[in-house]
Design a protein around this motif. Structure first.
Motif, PDB file in Angstrom:
ATOM      1  N   GLU A  29       0.849  -1.190   0.000  1.00 54.96           N
ATOM      2  CA  GLU A  29       0.000   0.000   0.000  1.00 54.96           C
ATOM      3  C   GLU A  29       0.884   1.239   0.000  1.00 54.96           C
ATOM      4  N   LYS A  30       1.656   1.430  -1.046  1.00 57.27           N
ATOM      5  CA  LYS A  30       2.548   2.578  -1.159  1.00 57.27           C
ATOM      6  C   LYS A  30       1.748   3.879  -1.111  1.00 57.27           C
ATOM      7  N   ILE A  31       2.332   4.884  -0.467  1.00 57.77           N
ATOM      8  CA  ILE A  31       1.648   6.168  -0.312  1.00 57.77           C
ATOM      9  C   ILE A  31       1.653   6.971  -1.610  1.00 57.77           C
ATOM     10  N   GLY A  32       2.731   6.887  -2.388  1.00 56.98           N
ATOM     11  CA  GLY A  32       2.863   7.678  -3.613  1.00 56.98           C
ATOM     12  C   GLY A  32       1.740   7.489  -4.612  1.00 56.98           C
ATOM     13  N   PRO A  33       1.418   6.246  -4.981  1.00 54.12           N
ATOM     14  CA  PRO A  33       0.310   6.040  -5.919  1.00 54.12           C
ATOM     15  C   PRO A  33      -1.033   6.544  -5.396  1.00 54.12           C
ATOM     16  N   LYS A  34      -1.209   6.521  -4.082  1.00 57.93           N
ATOM     17  CA  LYS A  34      -2.445   7.049  -3.501  1.00 57.93           C
ATOM     18  C   LYS A  34      -2.512   8.557  -3.721  1.00 57.93           C
ATOM     19  N   ILE A  35      -1.387   9.217  -3.520  1.00 60.05           N
ATOM     20  CA  ILE A  35      -1.324  10.667  -3.741  1.00 60.05           C
ATOM     21  C   ILE A  35      -1.580  10.980  -5.219  1.00 60.05           C
ATOM     22  N   ARG A  36      -0.957  10.196  -6.107  1.00 58.19           N
ATOM     23  CA  ARG A  36      -1.152  10.394  -7.549  1.00 58.19           C
ATOM     24  C   ARG A  36      -2.634  10.277  -7.916  1.00 58.19           C
ATOM     25  N   LYS A  37      -3.274   9.238  -7.419  1.00 61.06           N
ATOM     26  CA  LYS A  37      -4.685   9.012  -7.760  1.00 61.06           C
ATOM     27  C   LYS A  37      -5.559  10.132  -7.209  1.00 61.06           C
ATOM     28  N   LEU A  38      -5.309  10.573  -5.986  1.00 62.43           N
ATOM     29  CA  LEU A  38      -6.089  11.676  -5.412  1.00 62.43           C
ATOM     30  C   LEU A  38      -5.859  12.971  -6.197  1.00 62.43           C
ATOM     31  N   ARG A  39      -4.611  13.201  -6.608  1.00 64.20           N
ATOM     32  CA  ARG A  39      -4.311  14.388  -7.424  1.00 64.20           C
ATOM     33  C   ARG A  39      -5.097  14.338  -8.722  1.00 64.20           C
ATOM     34  N   GLN A  40      -5.110  13.170  -9.359  1.00 65.87           N
ATOM     35  CA  GLN A  40      -5.829  13.006 -10.624  1.00 65.87           C
ATOM     36  C   GLN A  40      -7.331  13.180 -10.430  1.00 65.87           C
ATOM     37  N   ILE A  41      -7.858  12.633  -9.352  1.00 65.24           N
ATOM     38  CA  ILE A  41      -9.289  12.785  -9.053  1.00 65.24           C
ATOM     39  C   ILE A  41      -9.635  14.258  -8.879  1.00 65.24           C
ATOM     40  N   LYS A  42      -8.730  15.005  -8.245  1.00 63.47           N
ATOM     41  CA  LYS A  42      -8.952  16.438  -8.035  1.00 63.47           C
ATOM     42  C   LYS A  42      -8.765  17.241  -9.318  1.00 63.47           C
ATOM     43  N   GLY A  43      -8.261  16.587 -10.370  1.00 68.29           N
ATOM     44  CA  GLY A  43      -8.097  17.268 -11.658  1.00 68.29           C
ATOM     45  C   GLY A  43      -6.860  18.151 -11.728  1.00 68.29           C
ATOM     46  N   LEU A  44      -5.872  17.869 -10.900  1.00 65.57           N
ATOM     47  CA  LEU A  44      -4.634  18.645 -10.906  1.00 65.57           C
ATOM     48  C   LEU A  44      -3.573  17.942 -11.739  1.00 65.57           C
ATOM     49  N   SER A  45      -2.902  18.695 -12.593  1.00 62.91           N
ATOM     50  CA  SER A  45      -1.750  18.144 -13.311  1.00 62.91           C
ATOM     51  C   SER A  45      -0.575  18.124 -12.340  1.00 62.91           C
ATOM     52  N   GLN A  46       0.470  17.378 -12.686  1.00 59.33           N
ATOM     53  CA  GLN A  46       1.660  17.387 -11.832  1.00 59.33           C
ATOM     54  C   GLN A  46       2.227  18.799 -11.726  1.00 59.33           C
ATOM     55  N   LYS A  47       2.177  19.536 -12.831  1.00 59.21           N
ATOM     56  CA  LYS A  47       2.717  20.893 -12.849  1.00 59.21           C
ATOM     57  C   LYS A  47       1.942  21.803 -11.893  1.00 59.21           C
ATOM     58  N   MET A  48       0.600  21.726 -11.942  1.00 63.01           N
ATOM     59  CA  MET A  48      -0.228  22.543 -11.045  1.00 63.01           C
ATOM     60  C   MET A  48      -0.012  22.132  -9.592  1.00 63.01           C
ATOM     61  N   PHE A  49       0.060  20.823  -9.364  1.00 64.55           N
ATOM     62  CA  PHE A  49       0.262  20.295  -8.024  1.00 64.55           C
ATOM     63  C   PHE A  49       1.611  20.766  -7.471  1.00 64.55           C
ATOM     64  N   ALA A  50       2.633  20.716  -8.317  1.00 60.36           N
ATOM     65  CA  ALA A  50       3.971  21.161  -7.915  1.00 60.36           C
ATOM     66  C   ALA A  50       3.947  22.637  -7.524  1.00 60.36           C
ATOM     67  N   ALA A  51       3.259  23.444  -8.326  1.00 60.04           N
ATOM     68  CA  ALA A  51       3.174  24.879  -8.032  1.00 60.04           C
ATOM     69  C   ALA A  51       2.489  25.112  -6.688  1.00 60.04           C
ATOM     70  N   GLU A  52       1.400  24.371  -6.434  1.00 65.23           N
ATOM     71  CA  GLU A  52       0.681  24.519  -5.163  1.00 65.23           C
ATOM     72  C   GLU A  52       1.560  24.121  -3.971  1.00 65.23           C
ATOM     73  N   LEU A  53       2.425  23.132  -4.185  1.00 63.90           N
ATOM     74  CA  LEU A  53       3.308  22.657  -3.114  1.00 63.90           C
ATOM     75  C   LEU A  53       4.608  23.448  -3.040  1.00 63.90           C
ATOM     76  N   SER A  54       4.840  24.329  -4.027  1.00 61.25           N
ATOM     77  CA  SER A  54       6.089  25.094  -4.134  1.00 61.25           C
ATOM     78  C   SER A  54       7.303  24.179  -4.261  1.00 61.25           C
ATOM     79  N   ILE A  55       7.139  23.154  -5.094  1.00 60.37           N
ATOM     80  CA  ILE A  55       8.241  22.234  -5.385  1.00 60.37           C
ATOM     81  C   ILE A  55       8.273  22.012  -6.897  1.00 60.37           C
TER      82      ILE A  55
END
Length: 130
Positions: free
Chosen positions: A9-35
């Motif tokens: 039950e890796k945490i990373g894929p869970k985060i990826r799936k939740l990000r996708q469900i929220k409709g955030l691209s990796q780029k948008m997600f990165a900007a929100e996290l400041s990374i």
């Protein structure tokens, strides 16, 4: 401090799936996290994640840390569907209420207009008869 997560039950894929469900691209997600986008990719491929990063991720996703750690795709979709049904039902009630109010308001304005017309016609009739 690292968050220990069961290997299957890796945490990373869970985060990826939740990000996708929220409709955030990796780029948008990165900007929100400041990374960087690469850092997001690393997080999404991780088995474990430190508590501070997990907390930031949960805030950006708008879910609790527990939601991320206990994420189950089937349960999530069921919850989303159920929430949408409740929201749709509430919207129907609000829309029906608003529509009824608008119809009532229009009818009352029409009625007032007709009353005013009748009053003017009566006055004109009285003037004509005098």
């Amino acid at each position: 401090m690292k968050k220990n997560v069961n290997e299957k039950e890796k945490i990373g894929p869970k985060i990826r799936k939740l990000r996708q469900i929220k409709g955030l691209s990796q780029k948008m997600f990165a900007a929100e996290l400041s990374i960087s986008q690469q850092a997001v990719s690393k997080i999404e491929n991780s088995e474990i994640i430190n508590e501070e990063t997990l907390q930031k991720v949960s805030e950006v996703l708008g879910v609790s840390v527990e939601t991320i750690t206990n994420f189950d795709e089937d349960t999530a979709f069921t919850n989303i569907i159920e929430r949408n049904e409740v929201i749709n039902q509430r919207c129907d009630v609000v829309n029906n209420y608003d529509s009824t109010d608008k119809i009532t308001e229009l009818y009352e304005r029409l009625l007032d207009s007709e009353k005013e017309k009748n009053k003017i016609l009566k006055q004109m009739l009285e003037l004509k008869n005098n």
